[in-house]
Enzyme design. Sequence first.
Site, PDB file in Angstrom:
ATOM      1  N   GLY A  15       0.779  -1.244   0.000  1.00  0.00           N
ATOM      2  CA  GLY A  15       0.000   0.000   0.000  1.00  0.00           C
ATOM      3  C   GLY A  15       0.803   1.283   0.000  1.00  0.00           C
ATOM      4  O   GLY A  15       0.324   2.315   0.471  1.00  0.00           O
ATOM      5  N   SER A  16       2.010   1.261  -0.574  1.00  0.00           N
ATOM      6  CA  SER A  16       2.770   2.521  -0.570  1.00  0.00           C
ATOM      7  C   SER A  16       2.156   3.557  -1.505  1.00  0.00           C
ATOM      8  O   SER A  16       2.205   4.757  -1.227  1.00  0.00           O
ATOM      9  CB  SER A  16       4.244   2.274  -0.909  1.00  0.00           C
ATOM     10  OG  SER A  16       4.414   1.961  -2.269  1.00  0.00           O
ATOM     11  N   ASN A  17       1.556   3.126  -2.596  1.00  0.00           N
ATOM     12  CA  ASN A  17       0.868   4.095  -3.467  1.00  0.00           C
ATOM     13  C   ASN A  17      -0.387   4.634  -2.783  1.00  0.00           C
ATOM     14  O   ASN A  17      -0.713   5.814  -2.920  1.00  0.00           O
ATOM     15  CB  ASN A  17       0.534   3.466  -4.814  1.00  0.00           C
ATOM     16  CG  ASN A  17       1.725   3.504  -5.759  1.00  0.00           C
ATOM     17  OD1 ASN A  17       2.117   4.583  -6.226  1.00  0.00           O
ATOM     18  ND2 ASN A  17       2.332   2.352  -6.014  1.00  0.00           N
ATOM     19  N   ARG A  67     -15.268 -14.356  -9.836  1.00  0.00           N
ATOM     20  CA  ARG A  67     -15.035 -12.933 -10.096  1.00  0.00           C
ATOM     21  C   ARG A  67     -16.340 -12.150 -10.010  1.00  0.00           C
ATOM     22  O   ARG A  67     -16.387 -11.032  -9.505  1.00  0.00           O
ATOM     23  CB  ARG A  67     -14.431 -12.742 -11.490  1.00  0.00           C
ATOM     24  CG  ARG A  67     -13.053 -13.295 -11.591  1.00  0.00           C
ATOM     25  CD  ARG A  67     -12.262 -12.745 -12.761  1.00  0.00           C
ATOM     26  NE  ARG A  67     -11.042 -13.515 -12.862  1.00  0.00           N
ATOM     27  CZ  ARG A  67     -10.027 -13.450 -12.005  1.00  0.00           C
ATOM     28  NH1 ARG A  67     -10.051 -12.622 -10.989  1.00  0.00           N
ATOM     29  NH2 ARG A  67      -8.975 -14.214 -12.158  1.00  0.00           N
ATOM     30  N   MET A  92      -4.242  -6.745  -6.769  1.00  0.00           N
ATOM     31  CA  MET A  92      -3.796  -7.893  -7.565  1.00  0.00           C
ATOM     32  C   MET A  92      -4.948  -8.809  -7.948  1.00  0.00           C
ATOM     33  O   MET A  92      -4.912 -10.011  -7.700  1.00  0.00           O
ATOM     34  CB  MET A  92      -2.729  -8.684  -6.789  1.00  0.00           C
ATOM     35  CG  MET A  92      -1.509  -7.873  -6.424  1.00  0.00           C
ATOM     36  SD  MET A  92      -0.683  -7.166  -7.854  1.00  0.00           S
ATOM     37  CE  MET A  92       0.058  -8.632  -8.539  1.00  0.00           C
ATOM     38  N   HIS A 111       0.847   1.529 -12.903  1.00  0.00           N
ATOM     39  CA  HIS A 111       1.581   0.352 -13.354  1.00  0.00           C
ATOM     40  C   HIS A 111       3.071   0.700 -13.421  1.00  0.00           C
ATOM     41  O   HIS A 111       3.428   1.767 -13.923  1.00  0.00           O
ATOM     42  CB  HIS A 111       1.073  -0.093 -14.733  1.00  0.00           C
ATOM     43  CG  HIS A 111       1.758  -1.326 -15.238  1.00  0.00           C
ATOM     44  ND1 HIS A 111       1.420  -2.590 -14.766  1.00  0.00           N
ATOM     45  CD2 HIS A 111       2.783  -1.488 -16.107  1.00  0.00           C
ATOM     46  CE1 HIS A 111       2.213  -3.476 -15.358  1.00  0.00           C
ATOM     47  NE2 HIS A 111       3.037  -2.834 -16.168  1.00  0.00           N
TER      48      HIS A 111
END
Length: 216
Positions: A15-17, A67, A92, A111
């Site tokens: 979770g750094s972004n 999904r 992910m 990305h």
Amino acid sequence: MAARKSAAILISGRGSNMRALVEAAEAAGFPARIALVVSNNPVAAGLDYAQAKGITTAVIPSKGRSREDFDAELHATLKAHNIELVCLAGFMRILTEGFVQNWAGRMINIHPSLLPAFKGVHVHEQVVASGVRFTGCTAHFVTPGMDEGPIIVQAVVPVPIGATADEVAALVLEQEHRIYPQALRWLAEGRLTVEGQVVRVQEAAVPQGAMISPTV
Ligand code: GRF
């Protein structure tokens, strides 16, 4: 100032972004507020940070689920929190076409390559093995094709010769943390228009010149 847009961040891990987005959104005048952090992974490290910041978090486990089932719960959760914009940040999990269409023009991703080069996973390993002199990162709209959506902003990072994939990842990550908040800012300000694959950013400056690597 116009009302701030409610944004959700979807994570699966570190979770750094997410953190870069949360920190940017704390600044006065930022046009979005981070209203929700969702993780498909119950033990994602990023959840602790979000909770410590007092941000509402939701865990929607994805393991062993279809999904369609997962995306339906995700959509309902976003709606229940009145979310207007969605940022994927190390999320992910492939989303269904229906979900992506529901959020078209309102969902972005970061990305760690200069798309359309090096889509998918193990990006930095591929970069190092390929011998390219430059790599970078891309913030883009999310469309059904993986890593294929219209590009909002990119940063270019020279690849030091002999660098490991981890070293390249660290250099690129620093730039991800710069451009992703920028992309969210522009989106929330309504400054982005999409024509086919091309995104126009109202009033953005266009950098000139070129970089050459290596140099002597
Ligand atoms: C980042 O490199 C991002 O570009 C990619 O996954 C990584 C997530 O890192 N999609 P973090 O969880 O944001 O630290």
